[in-house]
Design an enzyme around this catalytic site. Structure first.
Site, PDB file in Angstrom:
ATOM      1  N   GLU B  61      -6.026  -0.344  -0.674  1.00 13.07           N
ATOM      2  CA  GLU B  61      -6.632   0.561  -0.124  1.00 13.07           C
ATOM      3  C   GLU B  61      -7.772  -0.830   0.762  1.00 13.07           C
ATOM      4  O   GLU B  61      -8.365   0.129   2.155  1.00 13.07           O
ATOM      5  CB  GLU B  61      -7.417   2.170  -0.409  1.00 13.07           C
ATOM      6  CG  GLU B  61      -6.692   3.526  -0.343  1.00 13.07           C
ATOM      7  CD  GLU B  61      -5.370   3.237  -1.408  1.00 13.07           C
ATOM      8  OE1 GLU B  61      -5.467   2.000  -2.227  1.00 13.07           O
ATOM      9  OE2 GLU B  61      -4.085   3.900  -1.150  1.00 13.07           O
ATOM     10  N   HIS B 130      -7.474  14.426  -6.180  1.00 17.53           N
ATOM     11  CA  HIS B 130      -6.864  14.686  -4.244  1.00 17.53           C
ATOM     12  C   HIS B 130      -8.180  15.575  -3.943  1.00 17.53           C
ATOM     13  O   HIS B 130      -7.671  16.134  -2.960  1.00 17.53           O
ATOM     14  CB  HIS B 130      -5.862  15.807  -4.547  1.00 17.53           C
ATOM     15  CG  HIS B 130      -4.535  14.130  -4.710  1.00 17.53           C
ATOM     16  ND1 HIS B 130      -4.116  13.977  -6.281  1.00 17.53           N
ATOM     17  CD2 HIS B 130      -3.628  13.703  -3.639  1.00 17.53           C
ATOM     18  CE1 HIS B 130      -3.743  12.339  -5.788  1.00 17.53           C
ATOM     19  NE2 HIS B 130      -3.110  12.814  -4.436  1.00 17.53           N
TER      20      HIS B 130
END
Ligand SMILES: Cc1ncc(C[n+]2csc(CCOP(=O)(O)OP(=O)(O)O)c2C)c(N)n1
Ligand SMILES: [Mg+2]
Lengths: 318, 326
Positions: B61, B130
């Site tokens: 990322e 999440h």
């Protein structure tokens, strides 16, 4: 004569940095200022092998990379003084030099963060080359031995090889990351060997020998430009001053410093040029005099420029 | 001419249209290409535009976000998909230092026309990692724009505007809104990025919200209206910068405000909205501003606990009624 061009570029870098030290101690520039003395052969050897439309990405030790890429000494000095006429309009300072017209991506103050940026510039070149036939630009990305322990280095080695990006990873291995000796920080001291594991052509070069650096850089540029992919160059070098001007530099052994100082890249090249009878001492002296004038003009320019103004300008682009 | 689309389809239309219109636009991220995106937003785009313009990246990322920034600096218009926006915590440095601040630090040398989009917010029992509300973490970064869509209609028009903007835009799609369906125009339209939307005009109280909580608010509003109240509802849309003008205009009319958000209370978006209204429209207020936020806990996995963590429509009804009676 191209060798003389290399010589001139190195002398410019050296004298510029010496002047920075003076100005820092006189209270004209502030913050963390990292000088490049001793490593000139790497910047010059690589950047002088690039074309104008190629990109360079640097770190916080960025003054000389910017100069080699053609950013004017006046604009760099003015930036260090925090002036509106600086290349980053006085908003960046020593660790954040930028120049879009020179395709100098920056001045990145955090370890390793410039590597993905350089990767993006290389991707952009490949994209524009493939999609609309723009001549391929090459991106040279400079960083240190300490930085090669950061994850972004490995992530980008992987992507650069995967997509055959037109990029050159230039590791300036000066054996120290502030006070952390290279061999105490890493499992495999030969950094170029790590790149090989990713399938990247990689080699080690004497970073105190500008001709040697220039030679390998030209090959890497050629590879990148012809879409054959990235190369890693590990240049073995040494910084002659402390990590930054705030560093008393007490950790590195005197003998170690002496050994490397005896291999000063500028004196090595001048001796070679004279031995080969390519130039006379008078020609070299003339270069020094010219550069002294350039540096003192840069200081005058920086001194007489106005302070950076308008706090809110440049937060958002229009 | 209208057609009925899921929000994920509206988002795909936006990207497709912008890619067709401007060759500099490209998409990158984990599984955006061959797989079609984890919520199908980029489905089939790679067959139309090829692997270079719909680039499947390794799971890295920080580096692929940095790469997008480098590409944005040098002539392209990248659209990064965060497979889940939570993962972009790994790219915090690139998003703050290089996307957000670089235009300024470079004295205008470089612009970063970049969109970072993907599913955010609290889903269904995805548990803490999440279920981040990254807008709260990123709101302090100067130079970033943060936009939250709430319907298929505004998702499409706002994403197109974000792609055309010359700044880095963090674009939040709520994970539970992808399957929301709505009739939207077939003709092209673009919506302004920096304007809050008055979703319902009213006179009694201003309810300020964004993203999925808009739908909780609208459920509550139904009940409030049935009980004779007339609230005004504002969808913030732009979380940074905040459209203060629209907020102040509304509060000057209703004199009461309540903010409903999915962020945790500490350092959330409501905290900033509240502070802004207090500093710019204090004299207009007849009562202290109320805020309803998620609880200050890591989002629990257990379904009951998760619901207890979130603001529920009944709580909004109660809070508005209490506010109205002060
Ligand atoms: C992310 C991050 N961590 C720490 C630092 C502090 N820091 C600045 S330079 C440096 C050492 C880097 O060494 P190296 O990569 O070998 O480069 P050199 O300074 O020798 O040129 C450190 C730790 C930083 N700038 N960024
Ligand atoms: Mg080092």
């Amino acid at each position: 004569m191209w060798q003389l061009k290399l010589y001139r570029d190195m002398v410019l870098g050296r004298k510029f940095e010496d002047q920075c030290a003076q100005m820092y101690y006189r209270g004209k520039m502030f913050g963390f200022v990292h000088l490049y003395n001793g490593q000139e052969a790497v910047s010059t050897g690589v950047i002088q092998a690039l074309a104008e439309h190629d990109y360079v990405c640097s770190t916080y030790r960025d003054h000389v990379h910017a100069l080699s890429k053609g950013v004017s000494p006046k604009e760099v000095m003015a930036e260090l003084f925090g002036k509106q006429t600086g290349c980053s309009k006085g908003r960046g300072g020593s660790m954040h030099l930028f120049s879009a017209p020179h395709r100098f991506l920056g001045g990145f103050a955090f370890i390793g963060e410039g590597i993905p940026i350089a990767l993006g510039a290389a991707f952009s070149s490949l994209y524009q080359h493939n999609l609309w036939g723009v001549p391929m630009s090459v991106t040279a990305c400079f960083f240190g031995d300490g930085t090669s322990n950061n994850g972004q280095f490995y992530e980008c080695l992987n992507m650069a090889v995967l997509w055959k990006l037109p990029m050159i990873f230039v590791v300036e291995n000066n054996q120290w990351a502030i006070g952390m000796a290279h061999h105490r920080s890493t499992s495999e001291v030969e950094i170029y060997e790590k790149a090989k594991m990713f399938g990247m052509p990689a080699l080690e070069v004497d970073g105190m020998d500008v001709l040697a650096v220039h030679e390998v850089a030209k090959e890497a540029v050629e590879r990148a430009r012809s879409a054959k992919g990235p190369t890693l160059i590990e240049a073995l070098t040494y910084r002659f001053r402390g990590h930054s001007l705030a560093d008393p530099d007490e950790l590195r052994a005197k003998q170690q410093k002496a050994i490397w100082m005896a291999r000063d890249p500028i004196t090595q090249l001048s001796s070679w040029l004279i031995e080969q009878e390519l130039v006379t001492q008078e020609q070299l002296d003339k270069i020094h005099r010219e550069i002294d004038i350039i540096i003192s003009d840069a200081v005058q320019f920086a001194l007489s420029s106005e302070e950076a103004k308008d706090l809110y300008q440049y937060v958002y682009a229009s | 001419m209208l057609h009925k689309l899921f929000m994920y389809e509206a988002l795909r239309e936006a990207i497709d249209e912008e890619m067709a219109r401007d060759k500099r636009v490209f998409v990158l991220g984990e599984d955006v290409g061959h797989y079609g995106g984890s919520y199908k937003v980029t489905k089939q785009l790679h067959t139309k535009y090829g692997d270079l313009r719909v680039l499947d990246t390794p799971i890295a990322e920080n580096s692929f976000t940095g790469m997008a920034i480098g590409a944005a600096m040098t002539g392209l218009k990248p659209v990064v998909e965060g497979m889940n926006l939570s993962f972009l915590l790994l790219a915090f440095n690139q998003i703050s230092n290089n996307a957000g601040m670089l235009h300024y630090t470079s004295g205008g040398n470089w612009s970063i026309p970049l969109v970072i989009r993907g599913p955010g917010g609290i889903g269904k029992q995805l548990s803490a990692e999440h279920s981040q509300r990254i807008e709260a973490y990123f709101q302090a970064v100067p130079g970033l724009k943060i936009v939250a869509c709430s319907t298929p209609y505004n998702a499409k028009g706002l994403l197109k505007a974000a792609i055309r903007d010359n700044n880095p835009v963090l674009f939040l799609e709520h994970v539970l809104l992808y399957n929301l369906k709505q009739e939207i125009p077939k003709q092209e339209y673009v919506l302004p990025l920096d304007k809050a939307q008055v979703v319902r005009e009213g006179s009694d109280v201003t309810i300020i919200t964004y993203s999925r909580m808009l739908h909780h608010v609208m459920q509550a509003v139904k009940q409030l209206v049935a009980q004779g109240m007339n609230p005004e509802v504002i969808d913030l849309i732009s979380l940074k910068p905040i459209d203060l003008e629209t907020l102040v205009t509304s509060v000057s009319k209703t004199h009461k405000a309540i903010i409903v958000e999915e962020c945790m209370q500490t350092g959330g978006i409501a905290a900033e909205v509240m502070a802004q209204i207090y500093s710019h429209a204090f004299d207009e207020l007849d009562a202290p501003i109320r805020r309803l936020s998620s609880k200050d806990v890591p989002t629990p996995y257990n379904g009951y606990l998760e619901q207890a963590c979130l603001v529920q429509p009944t709580q909004i009804v109660e809070a508005v009624k209490t506010l109205m009676s002060t």
